[in-house]
Design a protein around this motif. Structure first.
Motif, PDB file in Angstrom:
ATOM      1  N   ARG A 171       0.737  -1.017   0.004  1.00 17.01           N
ATOM      2  CA  ARG A 171       0.124   0.117   0.142  1.00 17.01           C
ATOM      3  C   ARG A 171       0.891   1.247  -0.046  1.00 17.01           C
ATOM      4  N   PRO A 172       1.280   1.699  -1.177  1.00 17.59           N
ATOM      5  CA  PRO A 172       2.143   3.043  -1.151  1.00 17.59           C
ATOM      6  C   PRO A 172       1.255   4.131  -0.884  1.00 17.59           C
ATOM      7  N   PHE A 173       1.930   5.105  -0.091  1.00 14.58           N
ATOM      8  CA  PHE A 173       1.261   6.476   0.159  1.00 14.58           C
ATOM      9  C   PHE A 173       1.664   7.171  -0.823  1.00 14.58           C
ATOM     10  N   ASN A 174       1.806   8.606  -0.583  1.00  8.49           N
ATOM     11  CA  ASN A 174       2.189   9.627  -1.536  1.00  8.49           C
ATOM     12  C   ASN A 174       3.335   9.526  -2.294  1.00  8.49           C
ATOM     13  N   THR A 175       3.367   9.085  -3.625  1.00 10.90           N
ATOM     14  CA  THR A 175       4.615   8.741  -4.395  1.00 10.90           C
ATOM     15  C   THR A 175       4.732  10.015  -5.443  1.00 10.90           C
ATOM     16  N   TYR A 176       5.839  10.493  -5.325  1.00  6.81           N
ATOM     17  CA  TYR A 176       6.407  11.515  -6.406  1.00  6.81           C
ATOM     18  C   TYR A 176       7.420  11.279  -7.212  1.00  6.81           C
ATOM     19  N   GLY A 177       7.631  12.134  -8.042  1.00  8.32           N
ATOM     20  CA  GLY A 177       8.783  11.899  -9.142  1.00  8.32           C
ATOM     21  C   GLY A 177       8.509  12.044 -10.618  1.00  8.32           C
ATOM     22  N   PRO A 178       9.540  11.894 -11.371  1.00  6.89           N
ATOM     23  CA  PRO A 178       9.219  12.342 -12.623  1.00  6.89           C
ATOM     24  C   PRO A 178       8.090  11.277 -13.319  1.00  6.89           C
ATOM     25  N   ARG A 179       7.295  12.145 -14.318  1.00  6.88           N
ATOM     26  CA  ARG A 179       6.223  11.037 -15.041  1.00  6.88           C
ATOM     27  C   ARG A 179       4.926  11.235 -14.190  1.00  6.88           C
ATOM     28  N   GLN A 180       5.158  12.054 -12.948  1.00  8.95           N
ATOM     29  CA  GLN A 180       3.858  12.090 -12.268  1.00  8.95           C
ATOM     30  C   GLN A 180       2.908  13.025 -12.687  1.00  8.95           C
ATOM     31  N   SER A 181       1.512  12.518 -12.505  1.00 11.03           N
ATOM     32  CA  SER A 181       0.719  13.440 -13.056  1.00 11.03           C
ATOM     33  C   SER A 181       0.595  14.737 -12.594  1.00 11.03           C
ATOM     34  N   ALA A 182       0.493  16.009 -13.575  1.00 12.52           N
ATOM     35  CA  ALA A 182       0.539  17.306 -13.125  1.00 12.52           C
ATOM     36  C   ALA A 182      -0.615  17.454 -12.127  1.00 12.52           C
ATOM     37  N   ARG A 183      -1.462  16.715 -11.729  1.00  8.51           N
ATOM     38  CA  ARG A 183      -2.513  17.337 -10.843  1.00  8.51           C
ATOM     39  C   ARG A 183      -2.195  17.092  -9.350  1.00  8.51           C
ATOM     40  N   ALA A 184      -1.118  16.231  -8.968  1.00 13.08           N
ATOM     41  CA  ALA A 184      -0.627  16.049  -7.914  1.00 13.08           C
ATOM     42  C   ALA A 184       0.139  17.275  -7.355  1.00 13.08           C
ATOM     43  N   VAL A 185       0.170  17.034  -5.973  1.00 14.77           N
ATOM     44  CA  VAL A 185       0.537  18.530  -5.373  1.00 14.77           C
ATOM     45  C   VAL A 185       2.105  18.845  -5.532  1.00 14.77           C
ATOM     46  N   ILE A 186       2.975  17.834  -5.528  1.00 11.24           N
ATOM     47  CA  ILE A 186       4.299  18.658  -5.852  1.00 11.24           C
ATOM     48  C   ILE A 186       4.756  19.121  -7.246  1.00 11.24           C
ATOM     49  N   PRO A 187       4.171  18.285  -8.490  1.00 12.16           N
ATOM     50  CA  PRO A 187       4.010  18.877  -9.871  1.00 12.16           C
ATOM     51  C   PRO A 187       3.273  20.086  -9.713  1.00 12.16           C
ATOM     52  N   THR A 188       2.106  20.169  -9.100  1.00 14.35           N
ATOM     53  CA  THR A 188       1.515  21.544  -9.018  1.00 14.35           C
ATOM     54  C   THR A 188       2.468  22.865  -8.397  1.00 14.35           C
ATOM     55  N   ILE A 189       2.988  22.232  -7.605  1.00 16.25           N
ATOM     56  CA  ILE A 189       4.004  23.512  -6.881  1.00 16.25           C
ATOM     57  C   ILE A 189       4.924  23.936  -7.807  1.00 16.25           C
ATOM     58  N   ILE A 190       5.521  22.926  -8.337  1.00 15.28           N
ATOM     59  CA  ILE A 190       6.619  23.048  -9.305  1.00 15.28           C
ATOM     60  C   ILE A 190       6.240  23.888 -10.638  1.00 15.28           C
ATOM     61  N   THR A 191       5.125  23.459 -11.133  1.00 15.17           N
ATOM     62  CA  THR A 191       4.544  23.927 -12.297  1.00 15.17           C
ATOM     63  C   THR A 191       4.241  25.597 -11.931  1.00 15.17           C
ATOM     64  N   GLN A 192       3.785  25.919 -10.733  1.00 19.16           N
ATOM     65  CA  GLN A 192       3.602  27.317 -10.646  1.00 19.16           C
ATOM     66  C   GLN A 192       4.979  28.252 -10.074  1.00 19.16           C
ATOM     67  N   ILE A 193       5.959  27.546  -9.914  1.00 19.10           N
ATOM     68  CA  ILE A 193       7.552  28.008  -9.738  1.00 19.10           C
ATOM     69  C   ILE A 193       7.775  28.366 -10.866  1.00 19.10           C
ATOM     70  N   ALA A 194       7.755  27.388 -11.935  1.00 21.73           N
ATOM     71  CA  ALA A 194       8.435  27.383 -13.146  1.00 21.73           C
ATOM     72  C   ALA A 194       7.729  28.545 -14.025  1.00 21.73           C
ATOM     73  N   SER A 195       6.385  28.622 -13.838  1.00 17.10           N
ATOM     74  CA  SER A 195       5.562  29.726 -14.664  1.00 17.10           C
ATOM     75  C   SER A 195       5.799  31.301 -14.001  1.00 17.10           C
ATOM     76  N   GLY A 196       6.521  31.287 -12.994  1.00 18.34           N
ATOM     77  CA  GLY A 196       6.650  32.649 -12.484  1.00 18.34           C
ATOM     78  C   GLY A 196       6.036  32.925 -11.523  1.00 18.34           C
ATOM     79  N   LYS A 197       5.249  32.399 -10.494  1.00 20.60           N
ATOM     80  CA  LYS A 197       4.195  32.687  -9.637  1.00 20.60           C
ATOM     81  C   LYS A 197       4.856  33.117  -8.481  1.00 20.60           C
ATOM     82  N   LYS A 198       4.292  34.283  -7.931  1.00 23.82           N
ATOM     83  CA  LYS A 198       5.221  34.919  -6.922  1.00 23.82           C
ATOM     84  C   LYS A 198       4.545  34.563  -5.428  1.00 23.82           C
TER      85      LYS A 198
END
Length: 218
Positions: A171-198
């Protein structure tokens, strides 16, 4: 050893396929059949020439029997996983996650597979009644998806208890890393940072989570 990975075209499955190949396993990777003949994340792995990719569907028992022939260990990751869509199309989750798991257990048992590793999810526990969550925590089907995974676990466990089926449930818990869906929390944070969000928008920040890097999960 000859290993079969179902759901190999997904986020965790593609990383697991790479890991097994690097450790010397003869890997058969199942990708869900589609008319485009697209193998999902398997298209991006660097050992594609060293593995065998098969397209198909675990909802077909006869296919599952062919798939598990001459296999030593099964890593069963194939599932419908999107929680929001499970509210819209719950029947498809029962067909794939419950019946599909039953088909794989039947096929693996018929073909005398040495070990069957069934991938569950932390979603079976629902909202934590206490933390840290342990295996004695009550199961709470808070979505059709989580209900289907609870049922899939139970089906697999029934094969172990009834037929001495060589089963492991992970029973894996929250898994993150390359290829993860953009809807997950860590990719969401990275996407916002990469797009220049303050200012980073996170929604509800009250839940407590442990995160496992995908290669550690594998």
């Amino acid at each position: 050893m000859k290993a079969l990975v179902t759901g190999a075209d997904g986020f965790i499955g593609s990383h697991l396929t790479e890991l097994l190949e690097s450790k010397g396993f003869q890997v058969t990777a199942l990708s869900q059949y589609n008319s485009l003949n697209n193998w999902g994340w398997l298209e991006d792995i660097n050992c594609l020439d060293n593995i065998k990719v098969i397209s198909g569907d675990i909802r077909d028992l006869n296919f599952c029997r062919q798939l598990t022939h001459n296999i030593d260990v099964v890593f069963h990751l194939a599932a419908l996983i999107g929680i929001p869509y499970s509210y819209v199309a719950p029947d498809s989750y029962i067909e794939t996650n419950v019946k599909g798991t039953m088909n794989m257990c039947l096929a693996a048992m018929d073909n005398k597979v040495q070990r069957f590793i069934h991938t569950s999810t932390s979603e079976v526990y629902g909202t934590a009644e206490y933390i840290p969550i342990d295996e004695k925590h009550p199961l709470q089907p808070q979505s059709p998806y989580s209900a289907s995974k609870i049922a899939a676990d139970a089906i697999a466990m029934s094969f172990h208890l009834s037929f001495n089926f060589p089963l492991t449930i992970a029973r894996p818990f929250n898994t993150y890393g390359p290829r993860q869906s953009a809807r997950a929390v860590i990719p969401t944070i990275i996407t916002q940072i990469a797009s220049g969000k303050k200012e980073i928008k996170l929604g509800d920040i009250s839940p407590t989570r442990d995160f496992n890097f995908v290669k550690d999960t594998c």
